[in-house]
Design a protein around this motif. Sequence first.
Motif, PDB file in Angstrom:
ATOM      1  N   ALA A 133       0.834  -1.212   0.000  1.00 35.40           N
ATOM      2  CA  ALA A 133       0.000   0.000   0.000  1.00 35.40           C
ATOM      3  C   ALA A 133       0.866   1.259   0.000  1.00 35.40           C
ATOM      4  O   ALA A 133       0.524   2.264  -0.640  1.00 35.40           O
ATOM      5  CB  ALA A 133      -0.927  -0.008   1.209  1.00 35.40           C
ATOM      6  N   ALA A 134       2.007   1.201   0.702  1.00 40.16           N
ATOM      7  CA  ALA A 134       2.895   2.361   0.772  1.00 40.16           C
ATOM      8  C   ALA A 134       3.665   2.563  -0.529  1.00 40.16           C
ATOM      9  O   ALA A 134       4.095   3.680  -0.839  1.00 40.16           O
ATOM     10  CB  ALA A 134       3.865   2.202   1.934  1.00 40.16           C
TER      11      ALA A 134
ATOM     12  N   LEU B 265       4.980  -0.975  -6.826  1.00 38.30           N
ATOM     13  CA  LEU B 265       5.546  -2.319  -6.710  1.00 38.30           C
ATOM     14  C   LEU B 265       4.709  -3.336  -7.479  1.00 38.30           C
ATOM     15  O   LEU B 265       5.242  -4.273  -8.067  1.00 38.30           O
ATOM     16  CB  LEU B 265       5.638  -2.700  -5.229  1.00 38.30           C
ATOM     17  N   ALA B 266       3.388  -3.134  -7.492  1.00 40.42           N
ATOM     18  CA  ALA B 266       2.495  -4.083  -8.182  1.00 40.42           C
ATOM     19  C   ALA B 266       2.809  -4.166  -9.671  1.00 40.42           C
ATOM     20  O   ALA B 266       2.558  -5.199 -10.310  1.00 40.42           O
ATOM     21  CB  ALA B 266       1.042  -3.669  -7.973  1.00 40.42           C
ATOM     22  N   GLY B 267       3.377  -3.107 -10.215  1.00 44.39           N
ATOM     23  CA  GLY B 267       3.724  -3.099 -11.635  1.00 44.39           C
ATOM     24  C   GLY B 267       4.876  -4.020 -11.980  1.00 44.39           C
ATOM     25  O   GLY B 267       5.146  -4.267 -13.158  1.00 44.39           O
TER      26      GLY B 267
ATOM     27  N   PHE C 201      12.923  -2.878  -1.934  1.00 44.28           N
ATOM     28  CA  PHE C 201      12.799  -3.376  -3.296  1.00 44.28           C
ATOM     29  C   PHE C 201      13.472  -2.409  -4.264  1.00 44.28           C
ATOM     30  O   PHE C 201      13.328  -1.186  -4.139  1.00 44.28           O
ATOM     31  CB  PHE C 201      11.321  -3.536  -3.674  1.00 44.28           C
ATOM     32  N   PHE C 202      14.195  -2.974  -5.248  1.00 48.12           N
ATOM     33  CA  PHE C 202      14.946  -2.163  -6.199  1.00 48.12           C
ATOM     34  C   PHE C 202      14.760  -2.686  -7.611  1.00 48.12           C
ATOM     35  O   PHE C 202      14.557  -3.884  -7.824  1.00 48.12           O
ATOM     36  CB  PHE C 202      16.440  -2.179  -5.842  1.00 48.12           C
TER      37      PHE C 202
ATOM     38  N   ILE D 172      12.331   1.061  -5.508  1.00 45.88           N
ATOM     39  CA  ILE D 172      10.952   1.066  -6.018  1.00 45.88           C
ATOM     40  C   ILE D 172      10.074   1.698  -4.958  1.00 45.88           C
ATOM     41  O   ILE D 172       9.854   1.141  -3.893  1.00 45.88           O
ATOM     42  CB  ILE D 172      10.490  -0.370  -6.329  1.00 45.88           C
ATOM     43  N   ARG D 173       9.600   2.902  -5.257  1.00 47.32           N
ATOM     44  CA  ARG D 173       8.785   3.633  -4.299  1.00 47.32           C
ATOM     45  C   ARG D 173       7.626   4.291  -5.039  1.00 47.32           C
ATOM     46  O   ARG D 173       7.590   4.359  -6.257  1.00 47.32           O
ATOM     47  CB  ARG D 173       9.613   4.725  -3.601  1.00 47.32           C
ATOM     48  N   GLY D 174       6.714   4.858  -4.254  1.00 43.75           N
ATOM     49  CA  GLY D 174       5.618   5.619  -4.836  1.00 43.75           C
ATOM     50  C   GLY D 174       4.576   4.759  -5.520  1.00 43.75           C
ATOM     51  O   GLY D 174       4.642   3.548  -5.516  1.00 43.75           O
TER      52      GLY D 174
END
Length: 397
Positions: A271-272, A276-278, A386-387, A395-397
Amino acid sequence: MAQVVLKDVNKVYPNGYHAITDLNIDIADGEFLVLVGPSGCGKSTALRMVAGLEDISGGELYIGDRVVNDVHPKDRDIAMVFQNYALYPHMSVADNIGFALKLAKVPKQEIEERVRKAAAILDLTENLDRKPGQLSGGQRQRVAMGRAIVRQPKAFLMDEPLSNLDAKLRVQMRAEIAGLQRDLGVTTIYVTHDQVEAMTMGDRVAVLKRGFLQQVDTPQNLYDKPGNVFVAGFIGSPSMNLMKATLSGSGDDLTVKFGSQSVGVDKALVAAHPSLAGYAGKEIVIGIRPEDLSDAELATEAVPDEFKLNTETTLIEALGSEIIVHFPLDAEPFSIMDAEFEGEDAIEQTKDDQGRTIYVGRFSPRSRARMGSPLTIAIDASRMHFFDPATGDAIRG
């Protein structure tokens, strides 16, 4: 005191070597900024450009509101503390501290007053008549600091000033230097290869790699929110465990697989970081700090199987307040260095006799982990990083 600004600063040597590329750092008046990175990353070169000991190939350097690219070092109103102290062995402590003032033709009475004040601050009053050879390493370091203090400069520049001291004295001196800088309020740029020094001393820390600025932030933000995989692996001791993995699932129900093991991704973390789901169905790099791993047998509540790793213990380092546990996984590690730059700064991952990579966890000393015995590890899934494997970016946002 003054603000120091590096704006698109570059350093290219005559042989074509590009040591610093487009360096942008804004150092506030009174701030303690630490430059850190592996050897050859350009941190000392950047400091020497601020000092005027290296020419700037491109960009602008401001000290206060003045561009100083072409200003002679002695006219920049900065004071530098070197790794080797650079004390005059035939002079007394008092004469060493006041030497720069004597060259500047400051009145004798004022020199004596400034030297006395600096000596009192640095606990050197009883040593003013001694020669450097009669002092301990820590005292010689204080003399070098005193010589900088009496000049009342706009900025202090320090190039690995503690590297010649033993471990215990380094801990003491870094606390003293940080406290002194806070008391004096002088803008300070400090270079070190020791990330523990960087994290404990700086208001902000700038991480460099191969002449490029990777991230500049507060020590805690660098640790908790590394901007890329290099910062993640460089900051922290023991280093973050970094491994190649595949993300699967959809929505907030994601699983990360590395080697033969799979771990669920905390839903709050998804959720944060909705982007990441992509990456579902794609390769990613996951990072897990050693302290976010623990002995599952010590858990006060049942740990779901999706947040466990099954392995065995290959080595235990008992440190009293904690133990560092080494364990193998068949997950492929991710190197934080570019392939063409591998060498003394490349981090070689240890392998066991089955070719598995050795990773580390920071456990409670109450852990029942024993060398050669099976081990079940609990992962704090809310603390995973995660990167993107192609860019190395978080991996953010």
